[in-house]
Design a protein around this motif. Structure first.
Motif, mmCIF file in Angstrom:
data_model
loop_
_atom_site.group_PDB
_atom_site.id
_atom_site.type_symbol
_atom_site.label_atom_id
_atom_site.label_comp_id
_atom_site.label_asym_id
_atom_site.label_seq_id
_atom_site.Cartn_x
_atom_site.Cartn_y
_atom_site.Cartn_z
ATOM 1 N N ILE A 32 74.696 79.949 46.620
ATOM 2 C CA ILE A 32 75.714 80.978 46.411
ATOM 3 C C ILE A 32 75.009 82.323 46.438
ATOM 4 C CG2 ILE A 32 77.509 81.877 44.900
ATOM 5 C CD1 ILE A 32 77.755 79.126 43.646
ATOM 6 N N LYS A 33 75.514 83.237 47.245
ATOM 7 C CA LYS A 33 74.909 84.561 47.366
ATOM 8 C C LYS A 33 75.788 85.603 46.699
ATOM 9 C CE LYS A 33 72.725 85.585 51.112
ATOM 10 N NZ LYS A 33 72.395 85.897 52.522
ATOM 11 N N TYR A 34 75.158 86.444 45.865
ATOM 12 C CA TYR A 34 75.831 87.554 45.197
ATOM 13 C C TYR A 34 75.183 88.853 45.670
ATOM 14 C CZ TYR A 34 77.066 83.832 41.847
ATOM 15 O OH TYR A 34 77.511 82.677 41.257
ATOM 16 N N HIS A 35 76.001 89.878 45.919
ATOM 17 C CA HIS A 35 75.478 91.144 46.407
ATOM 18 C C HIS A 35 75.291 92.155 45.289
ATOM 19 C CE1 HIS A 35 75.719 89.971 50.558
ATOM 20 N NE2 HIS A 35 76.992 89.640 50.420
ATOM 21 N N LYS A 36 74.232 92.934 45.387
ATOM 22 C CA LYS A 36 73.944 93.956 44.393
ATOM 23 C C LYS A 36 74.945 95.111 44.495
ATOM 24 C CE LYS A 36 70.594 96.519 47.212
ATOM 25 N NZ LYS A 36 69.207 97.018 47.313
ATOM 26 N N ASN A 37 74.945 95.923 43.446
ATOM 27 C CA ASN A 37 75.796 97.120 43.372
ATOM 28 C C ASN A 37 77.279 96.789 43.520
ATOM 29 O OD1 ASN A 37 73.481 98.744 43.126
ATOM 30 N ND2 ASN A 37 73.285 98.888 45.350
ATOM 31 N N LYS A 38 77.625 95.551 43.148
ATOM 32 C CA LYS A 38 79.031 95.157 43.167
ATOM 33 C C LYS A 38 79.407 94.616 41.793
ATOM 34 C CE LYS A 38 80.517 94.303 47.853
ATOM 35 N NZ LYS A 38 81.383 93.441 48.669
ATOM 36 N N TYR A 39 80.550 95.087 41.310
ATOM 37 C CA TYR A 39 81.070 94.562 40.047
ATOM 38 C C TYR A 39 81.575 93.148 40.296
ATOM 39 C CZ TYR A 39 83.991 94.158 35.887
ATOM 40 O OH TYR A 39 84.564 93.733 34.712
ATOM 41 N N PHE A 40 81.254 92.227 39.394
ATOM 42 C CA PHE A 40 81.604 90.826 39.581
ATOM 43 C C PHE A 40 82.284 90.298 38.320
ATOM 44 C CE2 PHE A 40 80.658 86.285 39.382
ATOM 45 C CZ PHE A 40 81.087 85.879 40.638
ATOM 46 N N LYS A 41 83.493 89.766 38.488
ATOM 47 C CA LYS A 41 84.237 89.226 37.349
ATOM 48 C C LYS A 41 84.930 87.938 37.779
ATOM 49 C CE LYS A 41 87.006 90.895 33.491
ATOM 50 N NZ LYS A 41 87.652 92.116 32.927
ATOM 51 N N GLU A 42 84.583 86.847 37.104
ATOM 52 C CA GLU A 42 85.115 85.537 37.485
ATOM 53 C C GLU A 42 85.392 84.706 36.237
ATOM 54 O OE1 GLU A 42 83.759 81.647 40.177
ATOM 55 O OE2 GLU A 42 82.243 82.964 39.317
ATOM 56 N N ILE A 43 86.472 83.930 36.299
ATOM 57 C CA ILE A 43 86.732 82.890 35.295
ATOM 58 C C ILE A 43 86.601 81.555 36.017
ATOM 59 C CG2 ILE A 43 88.428 81.827 33.762
ATOM 60 C CD1 ILE A 43 89.605 84.569 33.266
ATOM 61 N N LYS A 44 85.676 80.726 35.545
ATOM 62 C CA LYS A 44 85.430 79.435 36.189
ATOM 63 C C LYS A 44 85.670 78.314 35.176
ATOM 64 C CE LYS A 44 82.220 79.051 39.251
ATOM 65 N NZ LYS A 44 80.895 79.000 39.927
ATOM 66 N N ILE A 45 86.485 77.348 35.564
ATOM 67 C CA ILE A 45 86.858 76.239 34.676
ATOM 68 C C ILE A 45 86.412 74.929 35.312
ATOM 69 C CG2 ILE A 45 88.783 75.031 33.576
ATOM 70 C CD1 ILE A 45 90.356 77.749 33.998
ATOM 71 N N ARG A 46 85.693 74.122 34.534
ATOM 72 C CA ARG A 46 85.302 72.803 35.015
ATOM 73 C C ARG A 46 85.921 71.736 34.115
ATOM 74 N NH1 ARG A 46 78.923 73.789 36.639
ATOM 75 N NH2 ARG A 46 79.364 74.734 38.682
ATOM 76 N N MET A 47 86.496 70.712 34.754
ATOM 77 C CA MET A 47 87.160 69.620 34.039
ATOM 78 C C MET A 47 86.423 68.323 34.340
ATOM 79 S SD MET A 47 90.937 71.034 35.063
ATOM 80 C CE MET A 47 90.254 72.162 36.306
ATOM 81 N N SER A 48 85.963 67.643 33.294
ATOM 82 C CA SER A 48 85.170 66.427 33.459
ATOM 83 C C SER A 48 86.029 65.259 33.927
ATOM 84 C CB SER A 48 84.502 66.061 32.127
ATOM 85 O OG SER A 48 85.491 65.598 31.209
ATOM 86 N N LEU A 49 85.368 64.145 34.280
ATOM 87 C CA LEU A 49 86.098 62.938 34.677
ATOM 88 C C LEU A 49 87.005 62.440 33.566
ATOM 89 C CD1 LEU A 49 83.398 60.894 36.650
ATOM 90 C CD2 LEU A 49 85.529 61.851 37.540
ATOM 91 N N ASP A 50 86.546 62.545 32.317
ATOM 92 C CA ASP A 50 87.374 62.123 31.185
ATOM 93 C C ASP A 50 88.645 62.968 31.098
ATOM 94 O OD1 ASP A 50 85.652 60.122 30.442
ATOM 95 O OD2 ASP A 50 84.594 61.321 28.943
ATOM 96 N N PHE A 51 88.505 64.273 31.311
ATOM 97 C CA PHE A 51 89.663 65.164 31.280
ATOM 98 C C PHE A 51 90.620 64.821 32.426
ATOM 99 C CE2 PHE A 51 92.043 69.005 32.177
ATOM 100 C CZ PHE A 51 92.346 69.505 30.919
#
Length: 338
Positions: free
Chosen positions: A128-147
């Motif tokens: 995964i590549k992220y660029h400098k001088n850029k504002y970055f805002k992310e919400i990441k959700i991971r759900m397990s096999l049990d979920f």
């Protein structure tokens, strides 16, 4: 103890800096807080100053892993690795850009501001590549096999096969729509603790997942036009709804998203069926009514929470829209309860 941790971080950082910024997020951040309450494990990491200004916060419980990234990067990052997580991943990129490379694919997946994706990750190699001088805002959700099993997601939707990351094409992302924006704003501003936080987070994850599955099934559920203009309009909508304490002018909004005043006003009305002013006003008054009905905050404090520095101006705006003053609206609500 902190010095030792910092030294370990620095040594990892040095080793990685000689490898063209090929690193993991743990080599560029420092743990600043960790706590566990009612089964929720929360950790917060701060970016080291030379890499960026911001933080990553993780909440983990009962097969749910919710991460919030909020940072302005000072350097480009190209994070490589093999991921064997066996989880359903739901991501919302509020601001920023990612270039996702999956080993074996002859093209990159471009993930841009105001987009989302739903994928199942088993064992994957890439970067995964992220660029400098850029504002970055992310919400990441991971759900397990049990979920996944708990909510019958695999048996009903064939999650693991249908959404496998390696099978995704260049159009794997979906735009953020109105309801999604509202839920994300709730997640970012929530201050609950303990059991209430657990219940809140799980309910919002299920709500977001339901919307996302509906979008995947029927592209007309939210917007299907993913051009740059539409993304910017939804970005304006999110800016307004995520901070009602600030009354942005049209000119401020145009500068923030890179549109001119005429185009923004015209296209916002076309897409959402209301002017920017009316949209913001309705949000403010809707929040004000909830605070008046379900809380005991004084009216001057409520006025500040919905963007009015002067409570007299708030009262006048509220009465014009609702036909009665905030004080009478609250009294009417109390009488109804009795």
């Amino acid at each position: 103890m902190m010095d030792k941790k910092r030294r370990n971080t620095e040594s990892s950082k040095t080793a990685n800096s000689n490898n063209q910024n090929k690193c993991t997020l743990h080599t560029v951040t420092e743990l600043i807080n960790t706590q566990e309450h009612c089964g929720i494990l929360t950790k917060k990491f701060q970016f080291l100053p030379e890499y960026g200004d911001g933080y990553i916060e993780y909440n983990h419980f009962d097969g749910l892993h919710i991460a919030i990234f909020d940072v302005s990067l000072n350097k480009d990052f190209d994070i490589h690795g093999t991921y064997a997580i066996n989880a359903l991943e739901l991501s919302y990129l509020i601001d920023g850009e990612q270039i996702i490379k999956i080993n074996g694919k002859d093209y990159d997946l471009i993930y841009e501001s105001q987009e989302s994706y739903l994928v199942y990750v088993s064992q994957t190699s890439g970067s995964i590549k992220y660029h400098k001088n850029k504002y970055f805002k992310e919400i990441k959700i991971r759900m397990s096999l049990d979920f996944i099993k708990k909510h019958k997601l695999d048996s009903e939707y064939g999650i693991r096969e249908k959404y496998e990351l390696e099978k995704q094409d260049k159009e794997f992302t979906k735009p953020l729509g109105t309801k999604t924006q509202e839920i994300l704003a709730e997640l970012l501003t929530d201050t609950r603790q303990g059991l209430l936080k657990r219940l809140f987070l799980e309910s919002k994850v299920l709500e977001l997942l339901s919307i996302q599955l509906d979008i995947q099934k029927n592209s007309k559920t939210e917007i299907s036009n993913t051009d740059n203009l539409i993304k910017k309009l939804y970005e304006v909508q999110f800016i307004i709804s995520s901070d009602l304490t600030n009354q942005y002018s049209v000119h401020e909004l145009t500068r923030m998203v890179g549109l001119n005043d005429f185009i923004l006003k015209k296209e916002f009305k076309r897409v959402f069926g209301t002017t920017i002013f009316e949209y913001a006003l309705n949000l403010r008054m809707s929040k004000a009514k909830k605070l008046l009905q379900h809380g005991k905050k004084p009216i001057y404090e409520i006025s500040e929470l919905v963007g009015y520095k002067n409570s007299t101006h708030f009262t006048a705006a509220f009465k014009k829209l609702e036909g009665i003053t905030p004080k009478k609206y609250r009294q009417k609500g109390l009488e109804t309860i009795r």
